[in-house]
Structure formats: structure tokens, C-alpha cells
Design a protein around this motif. Structure first.
Motif, short mmCIF file in Angstrom:
data_model
loop_
_atom_site.label_atom_id
_atom_site.label_comp_id
_atom_site.label_asym_id
_atom_site.label_seq_id
_atom_site.Cartn_x
_atom_site.Cartn_y
_atom_site.Cartn_z
N PRO A 127 0.78 -1.25 0.00
CA PRO A 127 0.00 0.00 0.00
C PRO A 127 0.80 1.29 0.00
CG PRO A 127 0.11 -0.88 2.21
CD PRO A 127 0.84 -1.87 1.34
N GLN A 128 2.13 1.23 -0.25
CA GLN A 128 2.95 2.44 -0.14
C GLN A 128 2.49 3.55 -1.08
OE1 GLN A 128 5.49 3.04 2.16
NE2 GLN A 128 5.20 5.11 1.36
N TRP A 129 2.15 3.18 -2.34
CA TRP A 129 1.76 4.24 -3.27
C TRP A 129 0.45 4.89 -2.83
CZ3 TRP A 129 -2.90 4.45 -5.57
CH2 TRP A 129 -3.60 3.27 -5.80
N ALA A 130 -0.45 4.10 -2.21
CA ALA A 130 -1.73 4.64 -1.74
C ALA A 130 -1.51 5.60 -0.57
CB ALA A 130 -2.67 3.51 -1.34
N ILE A 131 -0.52 5.31 0.27
CA ILE A 131 -0.16 6.22 1.36
C ILE A 131 0.41 7.51 0.78
CG2 ILE A 131 1.35 6.54 3.36
CD1 ILE A 131 1.21 3.46 3.73
N ASP A 132 1.31 7.37 -0.20
CA ASP A 132 1.91 8.54 -0.84
C ASP A 132 0.85 9.44 -1.47
OD1 ASP A 132 4.36 7.50 -0.15
OD2 ASP A 132 4.73 6.62 -2.13
N ALA A 133 -0.18 8.82 -2.07
CA ALA A 133 -1.21 9.58 -2.76
C ALA A 133 -2.26 10.14 -1.83
CB ALA A 133 -1.89 8.69 -3.82
N GLY A 134 -2.18 9.80 -0.53
CA GLY A 134 -3.15 10.29 0.43
C GLY A 134 -4.44 9.50 0.45
N VAL A 135 -4.47 8.37 -0.25
CA VAL A 135 -5.67 7.54 -0.29
C VAL A 135 -5.83 6.76 1.01
CG1 VAL A 135 -6.81 5.63 -1.51
CG2 VAL A 135 -5.51 7.34 -2.80
N MET A 136 -4.69 6.38 1.64
CA MET A 136 -4.71 5.64 2.89
C MET A 136 -3.80 6.33 3.90
SD MET A 136 -4.45 1.75 1.38
CE MET A 136 -4.32 1.05 3.03
N LYS A 137 -4.13 6.21 5.19
CA LYS A 137 -3.29 6.76 6.24
C LYS A 137 -2.24 5.74 6.67
CE LYS A 137 -6.84 9.89 8.01
NZ LYS A 137 -7.66 10.31 9.18
N LYS A 138 -1.07 6.24 7.01
CA LYS A 138 0.09 5.39 7.25
C LYS A 138 -0.16 4.37 8.35
CE LYS A 138 5.06 5.62 8.14
NZ LYS A 138 6.23 6.51 8.34
N ASN A 139 -0.81 4.75 9.43
CA ASN A 139 -0.99 3.85 10.57
C ASN A 139 -2.43 3.38 10.77
OD1 ASN A 139 1.79 3.95 11.46
ND2 ASN A 139 1.39 6.05 12.13
#
Length: 404
Positions: A138-150
């Protein structure tokens, strides 16, 4: 040798570059005297349908196991159905593997949920496994703001991501920068190397006159800037809409976008807001139709969000290279695709946000046919140098057979 290939979407119905790449890899393996069985979900099912259907395409055996849909559904339903893929696949094929014993497993990610299946096949057949890792989710989704890191959902996906990696004897990433990033995140995984995307370097030989996209859209006198593929957060398609807006006074330029994704409606709204009549947006087409369209367009476009920390090589540019199209696009900072394309003279690649440079290059390609021709030839030569299916096959087979 008999190899199992695993992917979440496959021909003939798939419009994704990944399915095309894997099929071309399978054909290359066949040409070398190997057997291939592709294991992939079958999502169009009814009550009472068998758990497994066997088919064949171009000599490639296909096992399609029954599974819920993972495309065109809500995120929660998709996550559930993807999570179940390894379970449903193993339930459908486990009784057959003694008869169809495999000498190696090649599995493609995305999806991240086939690690368990690959591990079970590897264990039962006592063979090696190879992961073709094309993006870091999910790293790209975190980078794009789609998912929160934690977030809980991120931790859920991270768990299956770790299974995906631990199930592989070898992991091939698509670029040097991606490999470096992966090794910095997972320093204990030392079984990694670069495996570039690939394509069969065979241009489409014939184009049926009655299938002309130029005639259908009344674009006979236009220079067509073409984008084909996913239209989502990872691409930042607003970047290309800004380009279309910047060049709209040049009446010979037309932008053709073909694909699907979660930003289709967004860019349609932007086209309306900018009052653009130089943009056409169409849904996905078959692989054959896609190749026919590539024979008629003039410039291949791509875009990556500037927020990415991973350095992807979009698979769509392989199709552009096969048909000798100059490449015009934007990448995230540090992406080594920029240097590869620019230094080869195969097009112009800039960091996303360098709108003036992108617009200038588009105008040059628009006004100078000799530049399009020269860069198109360089694009085709670049495919042969780095992105051939032959070199990809050599690397994967060597890894599966314990060769460096």
C-alpha cells in the motif's frame, strides 16, 4: 519444465498491461520448450458453476478458479474478494497439482494476495518461486493520500504484503530506484534485483481500414496525443488535462484518453470546466483494439503523481515503444525512467509540475514531424535494449533454476 503463472486478471477479457505482459512471457516460455499453466480468477460465475474451468489460449493452459469480482466493485468488497483469492484458488487446484507437477512458480503483483498460494505450490512441488513486483502497495496509496500510514486498513494490507514477499525465492522490481527504495524499507530481504517491464518487439503488421479510430472520431487531420491505461490517483491525470488546456489554441492537437479508473469522472469534469474541445475520453478496449489504435496515434503520453516515493515504470509505454511512438510524460522526482527515456532520445520526460517544459515539448512534437519520427525510432530501439521479453525470460528462468 512446467511452470505455474499466477495473476489476478488475464486474457482474453483483460485490458490491463500486466495480463498482456504475462501472456507474452508465457509465449516466450512456450517457444523455449516449456509448459505453462496460468492460474487466475474467474469472476463471472453463477450458482452451480464448477470451482475450476480449464481453457487454452495460444497453447497456454489456463486454470480459472471461481472467485468474487475484484474489478468495478467497492473497496471493501474488493478487499474481501482479493483476500479470498489464494484460498479459493488452492481449494480449486490442489487436487490437480500431483498430476500437473510444477517446476517453478511465477506470480505477478499487484495483487498482493497471492503469496499464500505461491507458498503452497512451492512447498507441494518442492520448487522455486519468483515474484514479479510491479508496484509497492500500500505504499503508493499512502503517498497519494488515499490511505493513512498507521490506519487499520494499512496494517491489514501490510500483513498480506509481507506474506507476498516472504513467499518468493526471488523478487524482480521494475527499476533501479524502485529496487533501492525496496531495499531501504525491507533491508532483510536480499533476494531482490531489477526486472524491467517487457514487451514482444513485434509491431502490429496490419490495420483494418474499417476500424480506424481517426475516422470514427473525425480526427483525420489531427496530431493525436494518446494516453491508454489506468486513470486513477497514481497517475494524476489532471497533469495531462492541464497540458491539453495549455495547447488548446493549436487546432491540430487532439488528446485521446482511453481507460478506466477512479479519476475518470474527475477529468471529465475538468474537461468541462476548461471548456476543452480537444480531448476525447473513452472506456477501455480490448488488447487487439488497443494495438490498432497505437498504429494510428502520434505521441504516447503517461503521467505519474509527483507524490510517489516508489519509482514505477508505467507498462503502457511498452506499447508506445513497440509501435515506434515518441514518449511524452511526467514522473515523480528521482524516477530513473526520466533519464532512460531522455538520454535515449526516445521522447521527453519531466518531473510532474514542470508544466511549462511539458508544454514546450508537446508543441515541438506537434510542429516538427521529423522530431516525432526520430524519437519514435529511438523509442523502438530502447525497447530492444532494455525491455524485451527475451531478456525478461532469461532472468526469470535463471533465477528459478538457481543461476545468477
Amino acid at each position: 519444465m512446467h511452470y505455474a503463472f499466477i495473476i489476478d486478471d488475464y486474457l482474453p477479457d483483460s485490458t490491463r498491461v500486466g495480463s498482456k505482459m504475462l501472456h507474452e512471457l508465457a509465449l516466450e516460455f512456450l517457444n523455449r520448450g516449456h509448459q505453462i499453466t496460468v492460474i487466475t480468477p474467474r469472476t463471472k460465475t453463477q450458482i452451480g458453476d464448477p470451482a475450476l474451468v480449464e481453457e487454452s489460449i495460444d497453447g497456454v493452459k489456463i486454470w480459472r478458479f471461481r472467485n468474487g469480482p475484484v474489478k468495478g466493485v467497492g473497496n471493501i468488497k474488493r478487499a474481501i474478494n482479493e483476500t479470498l483469492m489464494s484460498f479459493n484458488a488452492w481449494r480449486a487446484i490442489s487436487s490437480k497439482i500431483d498430476h500437473d507437477k510444477f517446476d517453478g512458480v511465477v506470480y505477478y503483483s499487484p495483487s498482493i494476495f497471492f503469496g499464500t498460494l505461491a507458498k503452497k505450490i512451492r512447498r507441494k512441488c518442492n520448487c522455486k518461486s519468483y515474484l514479479i513486483l510491479r508496484d509497492l502497495f500500500p505504499q503508493w496509496a499512502i503517498d497519494a493520500g488515499v490511505m493513512k500510514k498507521n490506519s487499520i486498513s494499512t496494517k491489514y494490507f501490510k500483513y498480506f504484503e509481507s506474506i507476498n514477499y516472504s513467499s518468493a525465492d526471488s523478487i524482480g522490481l521494475m527499476s533501479i530506484k524502485n529496487l533501492q527504495l525496496f531495499q531501504s524499507i525491507y533491508p532483510k530481504l536480499c533476494n531482490t534485483h531489477v526486472l524491467f517491464n517487457w514487451a514482444s518487439a513485434q509491431p502490429l503488421q496490419t490495420l483494418l481500414s474499417n476500424s480506424s479510430i481517426r475516422e470514427r472520431l473525425d480526427l483525420d487531420d489531427k496530431i493525436i496525443f494518446f494516453y491508454g491505461g489506468n486513470i486513477g490517483h497514481a497517475q494524476d491525470m489532471a497533469n495531462l488535462i492541464r497540458l491539453a488546456n495549455g495547447i488548446k489554441e493549436h487546432k491540430k492537437a487532439h488528446f485521446l484518453f482511453i481507460g478506466q479508473g477512479d479519476e475518470v469522472e474527475l477529468i471529465k469534469e475538468q474537461v468541462k470546466d476548461y471548456k476543452l474541445d480537444n480531448v476525447t475520453i473513452l472506456p477501455s478496449v480490448s488488447q487487439l483494439e488497443f494495438r490498432k489504435i497505437l498504429c494510428e496515434v502520434d505521441v504516447g503520453l503517461f503521467s505519474l503523481s509527483k507524490n510517489h516515493t516508489a519509482h514505477n515504470f508505467p507498462g503502457k509505454i511498452l506499447g508506445y515503444m513497440v509501435e515506434s511512438l515518441p514518449i511524452l510524460g511526467s514522473v515523480n522526482p528521482g524516477n530513473d525512467l526520466q533519464a532512460i527515456v531522455n538520454e535515449a532520445g526516445a521522447g521527453h520526460v519531466f518531473v510532474n509540475g514542470e508544466d511549462k517544459k511539458l508544454l514546450l515539448a508537446a508543441n515541438q512534437l506537434l510542429d516538427e514531424p521529423s522530431m516525432r519520427f526520430k524519437q519514435g525510432n529511438a523509442s523502438f530501439n530502447l525497447l530492444h535494449k532494455y525491455f524485451s521479453v527475451t531478456s525478461a525470460s532469461d532472468l526469470i528462468i535463471n533465477k528459478l533454476n538457481n543461476k545468477n
